[in-house]
Design a protein around this motif. Structure first.
Motif, PDB file in Angstrom:
ATOM      1  N   ASN A  83       2.280  14.393  15.117  1.00  0.00           N
ATOM      2  CA  ASN A  83       1.356  13.985  14.053  1.00  0.00           C
ATOM      3  C   ASN A  83       1.559  12.527  13.667  1.00  0.00           C
ATOM      4  OD1 ASN A  83      -0.390  16.247  12.656  1.00  0.00           O
ATOM      5  ND2 ASN A  83       1.487  17.248  13.323  1.00  0.00           N
ATOM      6  N   ILE A  84       2.814  12.121  13.553  1.00  0.00           N
ATOM      7  CA  ILE A  84       3.108  10.734  13.179  1.00  0.00           C
ATOM      8  C   ILE A  84       2.635   9.778  14.271  1.00  0.00           C
ATOM      9  CG2 ILE A  84       4.960   9.105  12.678  1.00  0.00           C
ATOM     10  CD1 ILE A  84       6.525  11.462  11.459  1.00  0.00           C
ATOM     11  N   LEU A  85       2.922  10.130  15.519  1.00  0.00           N
ATOM     12  CA  LEU A  85       2.486   9.300  16.643  1.00  0.00           C
ATOM     13  C   LEU A  85       0.972   9.185  16.675  1.00  0.00           C
ATOM     14  CD1 LEU A  85       3.284   7.756  19.218  1.00  0.00           C
ATOM     15  CD2 LEU A  85       3.184   9.934  20.449  1.00  0.00           C
ATOM     16  N   THR A 145      -0.749  18.353  20.410  1.00  0.00           N
ATOM     17  CA  THR A 145      -0.731  18.265  18.950  1.00  0.00           C
ATOM     18  C   THR A 145      -1.392  16.983  18.464  1.00  0.00           C
ATOM     19  OG1 THR A 145       1.305  19.563  18.798  1.00  0.00           O
ATOM     20  CG2 THR A 145       0.769  18.150  16.925  1.00  0.00           C
ATOM     21  N   ALA A 146      -1.014  15.851  19.070  1.00  0.00           N
ATOM     22  CA  ALA A 146      -1.598  14.570  18.670  1.00  0.00           C
ATOM     23  C   ALA A 146      -3.109  14.571  18.899  1.00  0.00           C
ATOM     24  CB  ALA A 146      -0.941  13.431  19.445  1.00  0.00           C
ATOM     25  N   GLY A 196      -6.289  14.263  16.189  1.00  0.00           N
ATOM     26  CA  GLY A 196      -7.378  13.306  16.338  1.00  0.00           C
ATOM     27  C   GLY A 196      -8.745  13.944  16.336  1.00  0.00           C
ATOM     28  N   ILE A 197      -8.866  15.112  16.940  1.00  0.00           N
ATOM     29  CA  ILE A 197     -10.186  15.740  17.027  1.00  0.00           C
ATOM     30  C   ILE A 197     -10.646  16.243  15.664  1.00  0.00           C
ATOM     31  CG2 ILE A 197      -9.566  18.139  17.567  1.00  0.00           C
ATOM     32  CD1 ILE A 197     -12.279  15.958  19.247  1.00  0.00           C
ATOM     33  N   PHE A 198      -9.703  16.640  14.803  1.00  0.00           N
ATOM     34  CA  PHE A 198     -10.062  17.007  13.430  1.00  0.00           C
ATOM     35  C   PHE A 198     -10.666  15.813  12.705  1.00  0.00           C
ATOM     36  CE2 PHE A 198      -7.759  21.036  13.441  1.00  0.00           C
ATOM     37  CZ  PHE A 198      -8.414  21.749  12.452  1.00  0.00           C
ATOM     38  N   LEU A 199      -9.959  14.683  12.766  1.00  0.00           N
ATOM     39  CA  LEU A 199     -10.409  13.500  12.044  1.00  0.00           C
ATOM     40  C   LEU A 199     -11.738  12.988  12.600  1.00  0.00           C
ATOM     41  CD1 LEU A 199      -9.915  11.290   9.958  1.00  0.00           C
ATOM     42  CD2 LEU A 199      -8.561  10.066  11.672  1.00  0.00           C
ATOM     43  N   THR A 200     -11.837  12.894  13.926  1.00  0.00           N
ATOM     44  CA  THR A 200     -13.056  12.381  14.545  1.00  0.00           C
ATOM     45  C   THR A 200     -14.257  13.262  14.218  1.00  0.00           C
ATOM     46  OG1 THR A 200     -11.722  11.471  16.358  1.00  0.00           O
ATOM     47  CG2 THR A 200     -14.086  11.671  16.730  1.00  0.00           C
TER      48      THR A 200
END
Length: 553
Positions: free
Chosen positions: A413-415, A466-467, A471-475
């Motif tokens: 998540n941080i990355l 995970t990363a 990203g797909i949630f935010l996008t």
């Protein structure tokens, strides 16, 4: 609080008069939230509250990994008679002797001398284990021992998880439409109540069929949880803080999963694990009813001007932005928005139309963006849940494996967070999906002599998945407009649950080749990574309000 000078007030009014004429509804809404504080005490309290909710959501959802654990068992032979066991051996010891060690689903056929069974040798005749099994549940129990899901019935333990994800798919569509029609708050509370009732009910299921039916409703309840919480917090902050909220919500889920590893280690009985995971949801409903607010963006999208003003005033008061000058500016921003003819038309449409997922496919531009995003949800979920489920079946300690698979989500998540800040959204998404997919594939073909190397590569695959999921949630939240955001996110989450539904079934393909499951995950992940390059970049994009905004990207 010191009041602004008359010159400052005039400057603000001049800004409104000159600048708002060229702004979209999305930009005006953004300006209103900025004037309310952007990310002040109100949003910080909400972030903490939703973070706690999501921790327990992750803890509850991932119990699916441990309630399907393997339980030691022995087979009964076809001609078994307990009275004929030799007197110097217990029943458990005898059954272990007659069960074929190399393949636990075969048993030696018994022969007797003088009314007493003779212990079999390696040359004894074997038969399949279809005459009953005895599970040793002193140390661990699961649905495998509860419903006899071993040998020829072993596939059913993964089917139960797939059915739960089927409930997710149905629920995401339903809750997406309901939350866009009736609001985030009401729909979330309804989902929580369904989780509580169905979770307790499944521990008392009298048969496998009843268990699976109830588990389907558990999936429906879970489907209305995370996405609604995520959407709510994203819609309550200004554009500047969307990426941070994405990190917090997905990071909270990872914390819940990591916490579960320790709880599952202590609670080896599957019913006990479900009880401990479900009880906090009762408290969550009580707290949510009192403290969880409705999304101001959703209120505005419904044309409820008075309610929207009250919501903004509450946010402004909590953020110490309730001086008269700021409130007047907020009101003027709102009036200017309402005076726009396209906003009047927008309000009229929202008053009379209920949107459906079909509206996201009616134009070529919407369809390309929506289908691409939804496929990426499927791929990210397949890698994520597939790797999580497979962790307890890998060599080594199942609880340590699961801990590593969930703990890696925190750096993942941080990355993802910093990558999305530095490099935009499309390129990091592409990289993480391909990186995760390649590690899944390569982990199949490294030496199995050292159990750590395949596990490390699998963990790296999970990190990429995970990363990408972050990203797909935010996008998706940025590309789906407010009036259909939860519908779009709901359909995306349905695709994700389809990925989750397929993931355990793909694990079953290992009977045809141990390398097949991870290779399938890897190929689909890499394909999704390439396709995501076709969607618009959303790094500095305001949250869209209308479907027409999506067409103009």
């Amino acid at each position: 609080m010191e009041k602004k000078s008359s010159n400052q007030i005039k400057e603000n009014e001049q800004f409104v008069a000159q600048e708002l004429k060229g702004l979209s509804i999305s930009e005006i809404t953004e300006e209103i939230l900025i004037q309310c504080g952007g990310y002040g005490l109100f949003q910080k309290k909400l972030t903490f509250l939703i973070g706690i909710f999501i921790i327990f959501y992750g803890h509850s959802l991932l119990t699916m990994v441990f309630i399907r654990e393997k339980v030691p068992f022995a087979c009964y032979p076809s001609n078994f008679n307990e009275s004929m066991i030799p007197p110097n051996i217990t029943l458990d010891e005898f059954l272990n002797e007659v069960t074929v060690e190399e393949e636990r689903c075969s048993v030696y056929k018994l022969v007797s001398e003088e009314g007493v069974y003779v212990l079999p040798t390696i040359n004894s005749t074997m038969e399949t284990c279809k005459y009953g099994r005895k599970f040793y549940t002193n140390e661990i129990s699961s649905i495998v021992s509860e419903f006899d899901l071993a040998c020829d019935r072993a596939w059913m333990k993964n089917t139960a998880v797939s059915v739960m994800f089927g409930g997710f798919s149905v629920g995401n569509l339903a809750f997406g439409i309901l939350s866009d029609k009736f609001g985030r708050f009401k729909t979330y509370c309804a989902a929580e109540i369904l989780i509580i009732i169905s979770s307790f009910a499944k521990t008392q299921a009298p048969s496998y069929i009843v268990f699976v039916i109830i588990y389907f409703f558990v999936g429906i309840g879970f489907s209305g949880n995370f996405v609604i919480l995520y959407t709510n917090i994203i819609e309550c902050v200004s554009q500047k803080y969307k990426t941070q909220m994405n990190l917090v919500t997905n990071g909270a889920f990872a914390v819940g999963g990591t916490f579960l590893a320790g709880v599952a280690y202590l609670l080896r009985k599957w019913q006990h694990l479900i009880y401990v995971a479900t009880v906090p949801h009762i408290l969550i409903v009580i707290v949510a009813l009192k403290y969880l607010p409705e999304s101001p963006r959703w209120i505005l999208s419904k044309g409820r001007s008075t309610e929207f003003e009250e919501s903004c005033n509450k946010i402004a008061r909590t953020n110490k932005k309730d001086n008269e000058d700021t409130l007047n500016l907020i009101r003027k921003l709102q009036r200017e928005a309402e005076s726009k003819s396209k906003f009047d038309e927008y309000l009229g449409k929202r008053d009379h139309k209920t949107y459906t997922p079909i509206d996201l496919l009616k134009t070529r531009r919407r369809a390309v963006i929506s289908l691409n995003l939804w496929f990426n949800w499927l791929a990210s979920s397949m890698i994520y849940f597939g790797m999580t489920l497979i962790s307890v079946d890998m060599s080594g300690d199942r609880y340590m494996n699961f801990f590593l698979m969930t703990a890696v989500e925190i750096p993942g998540n941080i990355l993802g967070y910093y990558s999305f800040i530095w490099f935009g959204h499309r390129k990091p998404l592409c990289f993480f999906l391909i990186f995760g997919g390649m590690n899944c594939i390569v982990s199949n073909f490294v030496s199995k002599v050292n159990i750590w190397l395949p596990l490390i590569l699998a963990v790296l695959g999970k990190l990429g998945g995970t990363a990408a999921f972050v990203g797909i949630f935010l996008t998706s939240a940025e590309l789906f407009p407010t009036e259909v955001r939860n519908i779009g996110m709901g359909v995306g989450s349905s695709f994700a649950r389809t990925g989750g539904l397929i993931a355990p079934l793909i694990i079953g393909l290992n009977v045809y080749g141990y390398w097949i499951p991870l290779s399938v995950y890897g190929f689909i992940g890499a394909l999704a990574g390439l396709l995501i390059l076709l969607v618009p970049e959303t790094k500095d994009l305001y949250l869209l309000q209308k479907l027409e905004d999506m067409d103009n990207l």
